[in-house]
Scaffold this motif. Structure first.
Motif, short mmCIF file in Angstrom:
data_model
loop_
_atom_site.label_atom_id
_atom_site.label_comp_id
_atom_site.label_asym_id
_atom_site.label_seq_id
_atom_site.Cartn_x
_atom_site.Cartn_y
_atom_site.Cartn_z
N ILE B 37 0.87 -1.18 0.00
CA ILE B 37 0.00 0.00 0.00
C ILE B 37 0.90 1.23 0.00
O ILE B 37 1.69 1.42 0.94
CB ILE B 37 -0.93 0.03 1.23
N GLY B 38 0.81 2.06 -1.03
CA GLY B 38 1.61 3.28 -1.11
C GLY B 38 2.67 3.22 -2.19
O GLY B 38 3.60 2.43 -2.12
N GLY B 40 4.99 5.48 -3.00
CA GLY B 40 6.05 6.47 -2.84
C GLY B 40 7.39 5.77 -3.05
O GLY B 40 7.45 4.63 -3.52
N GLY B 41 8.46 6.45 -2.67
CA GLY B 41 9.78 5.87 -2.84
C GLY B 41 9.93 4.54 -2.13
O GLY B 41 10.41 3.55 -2.70
N HIS B 42 9.49 4.50 -0.88
CA HIS B 42 9.69 3.29 -0.08
C HIS B 42 8.85 2.12 -0.58
O HIS B 42 9.33 0.98 -0.61
CB HIS B 42 9.38 3.57 1.39
N GLU B 63 -1.61 2.62 -5.22
CA GLU B 63 -1.32 4.04 -4.93
C GLU B 63 -2.60 4.85 -5.12
O GLU B 63 -3.24 4.77 -6.16
CB GLU B 63 -0.21 4.54 -5.86
N ASN B 71 5.53 12.43 -0.65
CA ASN B 71 6.77 13.08 -0.21
C ASN B 71 7.96 12.78 -1.11
O ASN B 71 8.91 13.55 -1.13
CB ASN B 71 7.10 12.65 1.21
N ARG B 74 8.48 15.66 -3.09
CA ARG B 74 8.39 16.95 -2.40
C ARG B 74 9.61 17.25 -1.55
O ARG B 74 9.67 18.29 -0.88
CB ARG B 74 7.19 16.94 -1.43
N CYS B 204 -5.87 4.15 -6.90
CA CYS B 204 -6.45 3.01 -6.20
C CYS B 204 -6.19 3.20 -4.71
O CYS B 204 -5.12 2.86 -4.21
CB CYS B 204 -5.80 1.72 -6.73
N VAL B 206 -6.61 2.47 -0.82
CA VAL B 206 -7.00 1.40 0.09
C VAL B 206 -7.92 2.00 1.15
O VAL B 206 -7.60 3.00 1.78
CB VAL B 206 -5.76 0.75 0.73
N ARG B 238 0.45 9.28 5.97
CA ARG B 238 -0.90 8.73 6.19
C ARG B 238 -0.87 7.41 6.96
O ARG B 238 -1.85 6.67 6.97
CB ARG B 238 -1.58 8.49 4.83
N LEU B 257 6.31 19.82 6.91
CA LEU B 257 7.66 20.35 6.69
C LEU B 257 7.65 21.11 5.38
O LEU B 257 7.15 20.62 4.37
CB LEU B 257 8.68 19.21 6.62
N ALA B 259 9.51 23.50 2.20
CA ALA B 259 10.74 23.68 1.43
C ALA B 259 10.51 24.78 0.40
O ALA B 259 9.36 25.18 0.14
CB ALA B 259 11.16 22.39 0.75
N TYR B 281 19.21 24.66 5.46
CA TYR B 281 20.14 23.87 4.65
C TYR B 281 19.83 24.17 3.20
O TYR B 281 18.72 24.56 2.86
CB TYR B 281 20.01 22.37 4.96
N MET B 338 4.85 14.76 7.26
CA MET B 338 5.89 13.91 7.80
C MET B 338 5.35 13.02 8.91
O MET B 338 4.68 13.50 9.81
CB MET B 338 7.01 14.78 8.40
N ASN B 363 10.00 10.38 9.41
CA ASN B 363 10.21 11.77 9.79
C ASN B 363 10.55 12.58 8.54
O ASN B 363 9.95 12.36 7.51
CB ASN B 363 11.29 11.85 10.87
C1 LIG Z 1 9.88 19.42 2.33
C2 LIG Z 1 10.51 18.09 2.56
C3 LIG Z 1 11.90 17.94 2.53
C4 LIG Z 1 12.51 16.70 2.75
N1 LIG Z 1 13.86 16.61 2.63
C5 LIG Z 1 14.48 15.41 2.76
C6 LIG Z 1 15.88 15.30 2.54
O1 LIG Z 1 16.55 16.28 2.18
N2 LIG Z 1 16.47 14.09 2.72
C7 LIG Z 1 15.75 13.00 3.09
O2 LIG Z 1 16.34 11.94 3.29
N3 LIG Z 1 14.40 13.06 3.28
C8 LIG Z 1 13.74 14.24 3.10
N4 LIG Z 1 12.37 14.33 3.28
C9 LIG Z 1 11.62 13.13 3.73
C10 LIG Z 1 11.22 12.17 2.63
O3 LIG Z 1 10.68 12.87 1.54
C11 LIG Z 1 10.19 11.17 3.18
O4 LIG Z 1 10.62 10.64 4.42
C12 LIG Z 1 9.94 9.99 2.23
O5 LIG Z 1 9.71 10.45 0.92
C13 LIG Z 1 8.72 9.21 2.72
O6 LIG Z 1 8.59 7.96 2.10
P1 LIG Z 1 7.80 7.76 0.68
O7 LIG Z 1 8.65 8.27 -0.40
O8 LIG Z 1 7.45 6.33 0.58
O9 LIG Z 1 6.52 8.65 0.92
P2 LIG Z 1 5.40 9.16 -0.09
O10 LIG Z 1 5.98 9.56 -1.39
O11 LIG Z 1 4.58 10.16 0.65
O12 LIG Z 1 4.57 7.82 -0.35
C14 LIG Z 1 3.44 7.41 0.37
C15 LIG Z 1 2.36 7.13 -0.65
O13 LIG Z 1 1.26 6.45 -0.03
C16 LIG Z 1 0.10 6.85 -0.70
N5 LIG Z 1 -1.08 6.54 0.14
C17 LIG Z 1 -1.44 7.11 1.32
N6 LIG Z 1 -2.57 6.56 1.77
C18 LIG Z 1 -2.95 5.61 0.88
C19 LIG Z 1 -4.04 4.71 0.78
N7 LIG Z 1 -5.00 4.67 1.72
N8 LIG Z 1 -4.11 3.88 -0.30
C20 LIG Z 1 -3.16 3.92 -1.26
N9 LIG Z 1 -2.11 4.75 -1.22
C21 LIG Z 1 -1.99 5.60 -0.17
C22 LIG Z 1 0.30 8.34 -0.91
O14 LIG Z 1 -0.54 8.84 -1.94
C23 LIG Z 1 1.79 8.40 -1.26
O15 LIG Z 1 2.02 8.40 -2.65
C24 LIG Z 1 11.72 15.55 3.05
C25 LIG Z 1 10.33 15.69 3.08
C26 LIG Z 1 9.72 16.92 2.82
C27 LIG Z 1 8.23 17.04 2.81
#
Ligand SMILES: Cc1cc2nc3c(=O)[nH]c(=O)nc-3n(C[C@H](O)[C@H](O)[C@H](O)COP(=O)(O)OP(=O)(O)OC[C@H]3O[C@@H](n4cnc5c(N)ncnc54)[C@H](O)[C@@H]3O)c2cc1C
Ligand SMILES: [Zn+2]
Lengths: 87, 416
Positions: B37-38, B40-42, B63, B71, B74, B204, B206, B238, B257, B259, B281, B338, B363
């Protein structure tokens, strides 16, 4: 964002220190099981919507405030003095 | 389709007509071996490593928006391995090694640039702290070089060395630190996962998690019910909402957070620089924009925009450190949500529901963690045991007192 302190009126967000969710008001009794302490200190509902949380009017009247607000829109519904809440 | 220099050249010669989409747009099947579920990068990295390292290809990433809409698209893209405490240091070191092989592994240009990160210090106490942290980095096998004031001046002559309120005493240079193109990281993992058979399902959301007798059975979505033997929750800001669908209350509070980015400028800032007094930074993107940020807005929020006091603070801190940026025009500012834990460190763990796993609590530092988080979450979901570099990222560590408080600021969500 601005908060309307019941004692000081409408004030800038920078005058307040943020603590966290209302959970901090519900301290477990001494000797309560560890799970209750975990719940009190760490676990949160973290709603995307209406939240009640604690703010301290640091640069004002030094009162703790219980704020009811929306975490999505940043709208403030009410601000109460913690000291005046019925226990 | 493999990307190569030759391919770019031939496509350039013949009108770029031969490029195809980088991934398919499949409809969800009724059942998968595993669901993430999700997107994003992770989540995308987890799907990629489930397929690549563990041969699990009958899986889907669900997603709610489009891939990379959270994030991952972003953040301010800092990649570093400069953590200090056991539990974190080996994890981020592993992540850095994966970064260094990422473009070859994905056959994708993520513009990873090890331009060096310089953390400045401004007092004897801060210097002692950074010397200790630098030694921890070196002990872990990563790199750190202590710079005195003149050493910093050689790299960053444009800083305000005359500032008497916040004098620059020196800095720690982390040469392998740097930045990368954030969207490209999501796209690269998406393409890599798709080409190994993973279904990437966008739009899609969840809406429920099906559990029978303590065992996960699948999920409810806006595109129908989907069954699965294993489900990974990887939804960043979320996390509390999705975990609540499985009856869980997480140690997480969501904070915003912010930027900022300026108009494009000629190359002027060659490194990633972090101010030690006040939160600021900065780095310069390949397009030329100065990308910079500061701290959380410090209160729980799901609004993807922040408040003016933090904007003002960040601008003030930037002007204090490097007055030369004062004439650059800020183009845009934005915010991301965050997932803050009480100790500032993440969670990669099983849950009380069999087959349900969670990866959250990144975080504001989860970008650099993308490859290792995917690697370790895939390991956990495939084998049922924690990967050795992520074994301290436990969900129950708050209850048991095994906190990973890197900054030593205490057990409160907004203090990290
Ligand atoms: C302004 C800012 C600056 C940052 N700077 C840095 C940095 O310099 N270095 C660093 O290491 N980190 C940084 N971070 C942190 C980093 O971006 C996040 O910790 C990381 O991206 C989170 O993991 P993700 O990519 O999986 O998250 P996300 O990209 O947010 O992925 C989560 C996904 O889950 C989806 N989702 C949510 N609920 C549901 C649901 N019910 N059903 C289906 N999908 C769902 C969302 O739509 C989203 O696409 C920063 C964050 C921000 C906001
Ligand atoms: Zn007041």
């Amino acid at each position: 964002m601005r908060l309307k302190c019941p004692l000081c009126g409408d004030r800038d967000r920078r005058e307040f220190y943020y603590y966290g969710a209302e959970d901090y008001l519900h301290r477990p009794a001494e000797g309560a099981p560890l799970a209750e302490w975990d719940n009190y200190l760490h676990l949160r509902d973290n709603p995307a919507g209406v939240l009640r949380d604690l703010w301290y009017h640091e640069a004002g009247c030094s009162q703790w405030l219980l704020v009811t607000r929306n975490t999505v829109t940043h709208e403030i519904a009410s601000v109460e003095l913690v000291a005046e809440r019925a226990k | 389709m493999r990307y190569s220099g030759l391919k770019v050249l031939t496509e350039g010669l013949f009108g770029n007509k031969g490029w195809g989409p980088a991934w398919r747009d499949p409809s969800p099947k009724g059942e998968y071996d595993a669901i993430i579920i999700g997107g994003g990068g992770h989540g995308l990295a987890t799907a990629f490593y489930l397929a690549k390292n563990h041969g699990l290809t009958n899986i889907a990433v669900l997603e709610k928006g489009y891939l990379g809409s959270g994030n991952i698209g972003r953040n301010t893209t800092i990649v570093r391995a400069n953590y200090m405490i056991p539990g974190n240091t080996e994890f981020y070191s592993h992540s850095m090694k994966l970064w260094e092989g990422m473009e070859a592994e994905l056959n994708y240009n993520v513009m990873h640039s090890q331009r060096g990160l310089i953390n400045l210090f401004h007092s004897d106490g801060q210097r002692d702290y950074w010397v200790r942290r630098g030694n921890a980095m070196i002990n872990q096998g990563d790199d750190a070089i202590l710079l005195d004031r003149e050493g910093v001046r050689e790299y960053l002559p444009y800083l305000d060395f005359e500032n008497t309120r916040f004098p620059i005493y020196g800095g720690i240079l982390h040469p392998r630190g740097g930045s990368a193109r954030h969207d490209a990281v999501a796209w690269g993992y998406a393409r890599g996962a798709d080409s190994r058979g993973v279904d990437l399902i966008q739009n899609c959301e969840v809406t429920g998690i099906d559990i029978e007798n303590g065992v996960v059975r699948g999920v409810q979505t806006t595109r129908g019910a989907i069954r699965a033997k294993k489900v990974g929750v990887i939804v960043a800001g979320r996390s509390s909402q999705v975990a609540a669908m499985a009856g869980m209350r997480l140690p997480i509070e969501s904070h915003v957070l912010q930027a900022f980015v300026t108009e494009g400028l000629k190359p002027v800032i060659d490194h990633v620089i972090s101010f030690g007094m006040g939160h600021f930074y900065i780095s310069q993107s390949d397009k030329g924009g100065l990308v910079f940020g500061g701290d959380l807005d410090f209160y729980a929020s799901y609004a993807s925009r922040g408040n003016l006091p933090m904007v003002e603070h960040v601008m003030e801190a930037g002007m204090t450190l490097m007055p030369m940026i004062g004439r650059a025009k800020v183009l845009r500012s934005w915010g991301g949500i965050m997932d803050m834990t009480p100790d500032g460190s993440p969670i990669i763990d099983k849950t009380h529901v069999e087959g349900l796993f969670i990866d959250c609590g990144w975080n504001y530092g989860g970008f650099k963690a993308v490859p290792a988080s995917g690697w370790c979450m895939a390991h956990l979901m495939a084998t049922g045991t924690s990967h050795e570099v992520a074994r301290k990222f436990r969900l129950d560590r708050f209850a048991t007192g095994h906190l990973l408080d890197e900054e030593g600021t205490g057990s409160q969500h907004n203090l990290h």
